[in-house]
Design an enzyme around this catalytic site. Structure first.
Site, PDB file in Angstrom:
ATOM      1  N   TYR A 101       0.860  -1.196   0.000  1.00  8.47           N
ATOM      2  CA  TYR A 101       0.000   0.000   0.000  1.00  8.47           C
ATOM      3  C   TYR A 101       0.892   1.241   0.000  1.00  8.47           C
ATOM      4  CZ  TYR A 101      -2.945   3.759   1.776  1.00  8.47           C
ATOM      5  OH  TYR A 101      -3.607   4.953   1.921  1.00  8.47           O
ATOM      6  N   GLU A 189      -3.207   7.632  -4.137  1.00 11.35           N
ATOM      7  CA  GLU A 189      -3.144   6.377  -3.366  1.00 11.35           C
ATOM      8  C   GLU A 189      -3.080   5.168  -4.290  1.00 11.35           C
ATOM      9  OE1 GLU A 189      -5.686   5.099   0.421  1.00 11.35           O
ATOM     10  OE2 GLU A 189      -6.745   4.580  -1.414  1.00 11.35           O
TER      11      GLU A 189
END
Ligand code: GDP
Ligand code: MN
Length: 387
Positions: A101, A189
């Site tokens: 992530y 993101e």
């Protein structure tokens, strides 16, 4: 301004982040053509402005054309948490060894950019933050110097990335920071940022929000706004050049000037109410402009009462009152209006309203009084006699 995954990936590619090639399509036949171009196996991905598409069945692998047809047909038209899928993105499927992530955003309280990284990607990152916060690395960046490759290596190392991909992860973090900075994004993101069995690091998903107020600096990003996914009333307001923002409550708010509108929201909240939207009529509110504003406010069915808050300066309250009277003759609103007129020619304005005796219009002298009245009216409670 939120971008769809495929649009975010276009920005990623522009800054050197690795993504898979693909096409966005709106029907099954085009999906078949797109899949043939990138080669099977492919992944079919719903393009909607909401996360958790995978869990909702909006991301499916297809090994061949018949699976692709089935998946594309199922996903197109699917309802994912209220978002209807009108486009799917087709890309060559990746093999996954690890799911990481990565994100960059502005930490407003620290007044600094914040880079986040975790080796626990692919899942809900909020869960990682809550249950195993030590697995989510949070590193502020000096906005003047930016994120250096050395700092990015440090983040990847502390985060526990596999040692042979630390350099690749660091490159991805630096590129993501460049996306965030140079595109004037508020959020960039990647979840998941994958490591392939060939040890390639690449963005499998993209979530990017751009700062709409900085869009003028990026003419090439102008058409990224997905009008299908935009609130139709906000779109109409934009087309008409009116400042309008939709909220979740049941009180419509109209004022002149951004500062007054903001404080009106606060006063209504303090009185226990919840704004449904707000609209800044700006200066020089003639009858036509007020009619347009009332029309927009009432286009939202959730509105149960409206607070009309005008502080006269250059805008004269008697003109506003005339505008309101003319607008009401045309629109005949079915919900109560509380009208507070203060400032230039307020006495004349209130006098005009009283003479017109508009049904369901309640004059108020102060903002606090107006807020309390509109909250009561929205709740269906009676207040003093209408004008
Ligand atoms: P989200 O659910 O909206 O966040 O959509 P994602 O793009 O993140 O996809 C959800 C999940 O689908 C990913 O975490 C992967 O596990 C899986 N997935 C997506 N693309 C691929 C792919 O190319 N290959 C494989 N094997 N899995 C994929
Ligand atoms: Mn994702």
């Amino acid at each position: 301004m939120d971008l769809l995954e495929y649009q975010g990936k276009q920005l990623f590619a522009r800054h050197g982040l690795r993504v898979s090639q693909g096409s966005v399509v709106t029907n099954v036949e085009d999906a078949v053509t797109a899949a043939a171009e990138v080669g099977y196996p492919v992944v079919v991905k719903a393009q909607v402005l909401i996360g958790g598409r995978g869990k909702a069945g909006g991301v499916k692998l297809a090994a061949d054309e018949s699976e692709l047809r089935e998946n594309a047909a199922n996903i197109l038209g699917m309802d994912i948490k209220g978002h209807i899928v009108r486009k799917v993105w087709i890309e060559h499927a990746s093999d996954i060894a690890s799911e990481y992530y990565a994100s960059v955003l502005l930490d407003r309280s620290a007044k600094q950019p914040l880079v986040m990284f975790s080796t626990e990607g692919g899942v809900d990152i909020e869960e990682v933050a809550e249950n195993t916060p030590e697995k989510l690395i949070r590193q502020h960046v000096d906005a003047l110097t930016g994120l250096s490759h050395g700092e990015a290596v440090q983040i990847a190392t502390v985060g526990g990335a596999d040692s042979d991909v630390i350099d690749g992860v660091a490159d991805a973090l630096v590129a993501l920071y460049e996306v965030w900075l140079q595109e004037d994004a508020t959020l960039a993101e990647i979840n998941p940022l994958i490591v392939t069995p060939d040890r390639e690091v690449k963005a499998l998903d993209a979530k990017v929000s751009l700062d709409g107020n900085a869009l003028y600096r990026h003419p090439e990003n102008q058409d990224l706004s997905d009008s299908e996914n935009e609130d139709p009333i906000e779109r109409r307001a934009k087309e008409e050049g009116v400042q309008y923002v939709k909220l979740d409550g049941d009180i419509g708010i109209l004022g002149n000037g951004a500062g007054l509108v903001m404080s009106t929201l606060d006063v209504v909240a303090q009185a226990g109410g919840a704004p449904a939207n707000f609209l800044d009529a700006g200066g020089g509110s003639d009858a036509e402009k007020i009619k347009q504003a009332v029309d927009l406010l009432l286009a939202n069915d959730a509105v149960k009462a409206v607070l009309f808050n005008i502080f006269g300066g250059i805008t004269r309250c008697d003109e506003v009152a005339r505008g309101l009277i003319a607008a009401f003759a045309d629109i005949k609103p079915s919900v109560p209006f509380v009208v507070r007129l203060d400032g230039t020619n307020d006495v004349e304005g209130r006098h005009l309203l009283a003479e017109a005796a508009l049904p369901n219009v309640y004059p108020a002298k102060t903002m606090n009084e107006a807020a309390e009245m509109v909250v009561a009216l929205a709740a269906g409670q009676p207040v003093g006699a209408s004008a």
